[in-house]
Scaffold this active site. Structure first.
Site, short mmCIF file in Angstrom:
data_model
loop_
_atom_site.label_atom_id
_atom_site.label_comp_id
_atom_site.label_asym_id
_atom_site.label_seq_id
_atom_site.Cartn_x
_atom_site.Cartn_y
_atom_site.Cartn_z
CG ASP A 88 -2.03 1.01 1.15
OD1 ASP A 88 -2.17 1.63 0.08
OD2 ASP A 88 -2.73 1.20 2.15
CB CYS A 285 -9.09 -25.34 16.93
SG CYS A 285 -9.38 -23.57 16.70
#
EC number: 2.4.2.48
Length: 649
Positions: A88, A285
């Protein structure tokens, strides 16, 4: 360079090649902080998961120690990322702080100097809901900076690929203007900017409209990047509307606040602490329980949460890619959009743009049509069917309703006496289904549940309009019964060949013209020994068309291609190629996009086409992978997969 490998809806499984590196789309660019000490997730993990990252050249430019490393060793060394690095330019800081300490050309020069693969112009990110006057003024400044940036790159022979950002605030006409003006400049990628505030406020209806209005005027052969979109719940809809790239720091920012991303929304870690296990099977997880994560030190918890967020983000990207390959992206979109009412608004609004979207949706798919809710009524498959009904030149029509218990294809489950009257069945989803084409995709390749009354009435207006437009052709039941009794006699029945009547109508529906009128009596059919369905159309025992089992489309053999070429007016269903590839086409080799010089302007993806030269000499026949606009704009990749060539004697 960008090419399409597979597609569904307006979504594209594509390949971008930049500086010898490859990016498979759709994908997300994880935001990586240029200062490794501030990066939450290790760059090693990002290297494993991603083909591309985005980092901030403005922060690098304005931070002396980072700037020194980048200028001496390059942005890839600074970030530790091996593949494509996008930067950017400071536009985000401009939107937040109102100014930046760099000139537009300075930041272009800097991005080139540090070896960025894809840089970004310093555009003006106009916020939503500003006055038209302000939006237009800032857009004109963005245009000027865009022109100057392209000129700078060309004058100095920079290798830097550039993002040309589409702006215009929430003024859709300005978005269209921006896309049109920017699209004429030589940018490699087109981001759609300044939509983050809309996404943060759940204004997904406006996000959808901004994407579509931008896509309408952007070149089809360039990737589109939805700036700042990083939540997986929005990916499927955005891809279906034609976005190829996403970027976001959401994986890290959400983790900082204890938020746990899922493909359907966001949960706070506190909401999960009493669960035995996480509702996810990613590496994080699987290794930790919610309670274990909750009790960790803040920095470690933040890192692991960010890793989970990144895993689930890329899992959703992979799921979307698979849906594109399997032809069931719309079903995934409808599933995701039910995760939040505001997201459902983003889906519902696209029905008003279906005439545009339909042009990009394949005419046939691997997967059948699955009805998942009222929004399915507006899908391009149904829109296209209703449009293509107009291709059928009816003489006599009988329209009737049948029991909901009768399964599709209707023609195989009704006792229909052959005659020269076209019987059309009222259908709650597809409007009207002519019995002679009811085996064709998607009319029998579908799964539809029992419908509510309001769903059954959805097509009432369409049916009424059709009957009104064809009033002089529509028979009442008494007249229809007369025809039935007339053709039921042995003498008259022998005059009717129901198989060839069906084939004639199917060709008319598929190609938009009468194809076999003069050859009617010479044709015959061959049926499948197992299903009893028509599998081949023959002329003097030679195959003319094959009825493809998956969708019942008529696929031409050499004789069929010659028949189509004779019957279809130029340039209908034609792809015209440069004379330099005539020999290759005749030899049965694929036709590449850069050699296409013209085509039928109504072509849709995956149609059966004729490949001809400028003199309309038939060279080959096959399946086009692109629609008409894409055929004219793409320079890379296959345009037509050739089935057979016509070699010179």
């Amino acid at each position: 360079m960008f090419e399409i490998k597979a597609r569904d809806a307006m979504g594209r499984l594509g390949l971008i090649k930049i500086n010898g590196k490859k990016i498979e789309t759709p994908t997300i660019m994880p935001v990586v902080h240029p200062n490794p000490k501030k990066q939450t997730v290790s760059i090693d993990l990002i290297n494993k998961l991603s083909d591309v990252i985005i980092t901030n050249s403005y922060i690098t430019y304005t931070t002396p120690e980072l700037r020194e490393i980048a200028e001496n060793k390059g942005i890839h060394h600074l970030t530790g990322f091996k593949n494509v690095v996008v930067t950017d330019s400071g536009s985000f800081q401009l939107s937040v702080y109102g100014n930046v300490n760099v000139e537009p050309m300075e930041i272009i020069d800097f991005q080139e100097k540090i070896g960025v693969d894809v840089g970004t112009i310093l555009d003006i990110p106009t916020a939503p809901d500003v006055s038209r006057e302000k939006a237009e003024k800032e857009l004109l400044e963005t245009f000027k900076r865009a022109e100057d940036s392209i000129q700078r790159r060309n004058d100095r022979n920079y290798k830097l690929a550039l993002n040309g950002t589409v702006q215009g605030s929430t003024h859709l006409d300005l978005r269209r203007k921006s896309a049109e003006v920017m699209g004429k400049m030589d940018f490699e990628i087109y981001p759609i900017g300044a939509v983050v505030p809309l996404m943060e406020d759940y204004r997904y209806r406006e996000v959808s409209e901004i994407i579509i209005n931008s896509k309408m005027h952007l070149p089809t052969n360039k990737p589109v990047h939805l700036f700042g979109c990083g939540h997986p719940m929005l990916f499927a809809l955005s891809v279906a509307l034609g976005c190829d790239l996403f970027d976001s720091a959401a994986y890290a920012l959400y983790a900082k606040n204890g938020r746990y991303l899922t493909e359907n929304g966001t949960l706070h870690l506190d909401e999960l602490k009493d669960l035995k296990n996480f509702p996810c099977s990613c590496k994080v997880c699987s290794e930790y329980t919610p309670k274990q994560l909750q009790n960790m030190k803040e920095k470690e918890r933040e890192r692991l949460l960010a890793e989970h967020n990144l895993y689930v983000t890329f899992e959703e990207i992979d799921r979307i890619k698979n849906a594109i390959k399997d032809g069931n992206l719309w079903e995934l979109v409808e599933e995701r959009c039910r995760s939040h009412p505001k997201l459902l608004n983003g889906l519902r609004v696209i029905s008003k743009y279906m005439d545009f979207i339909e042009k990009y949706d394949p005419v046939s798919k691997k997967s059948g049509f699955f009805y998942t809710g009222y929004e399915s009524m507006a899908r391009p498959e149904i829109y296209r069917h209703k449009q293509r009904l107009n291709r059928l030149k009816f003489d006599k029509i009988y329209v009737t309703s049948i029991s909901e218990k009768i399964n599709t294809p209707y023609s195989e489950n009704l006792n229909n006496i052959p005659c020269d009257v076209d019987v059309l069945i009222k259908d709650s989803v597809f409007g009207l289904v002519p019995l002679n084409i009811d085996t064709m995709y998607p009319l029998s390749q579908n799964e539809i549940p029992d419908l509510y009354d309001f769903e059954k009435n959805y097509n009432n207006d369409f049916i009424s309009e059709f009957l009104e437009n064809n009033a002089e052709k529509v028979l009442d039941i008494s007249t229809y019964n007369y025809y039935i009794s007339h053709y039921n006699s042995k003498k008259e029945c022998e005059k009717i060949n129901p198989d060839l009547l069906r084939i004639s109508r199917m060709l008319e529906y598929q190609y938009g013209a009468k194809i076999i009128d003069n050859d009617f009596e010479k044709l015959s059919v061959r049926r499948s020994k197992t299903s009893g369905r028509i599998r081949n159309v023959l002329l003097d025992k030679e195959v003319v068309f094959t009825v493809r089992a998956s969708d019942n489309f008529l696929i031409p053999a050499k004789l069929g291609a010659e028949m189509l070429h004779k019957k279809l007016e130029f340039p209908k269903y034609r792809v015209i190629v440069d004379k330099s590839v005539e020999e290759f086409a005749r030899a049965g080799k694929s036709v590449y996009s850069k050699f296409v010089i013209n085509c039928d302007k109504e072509l849709r993806p995956f149609e059966e086409v004729l490949v001809v030269n400028e003199n309309d000499d038939l060279l080959a026949y096959g399946t086009n992978l692109l629609n008409s606009q894409e055929l004219m704009e793409f320079d890379y990749g296959v345009a037509v997969n050739i089935r057979g060539g016509l070699k010179l004697e």
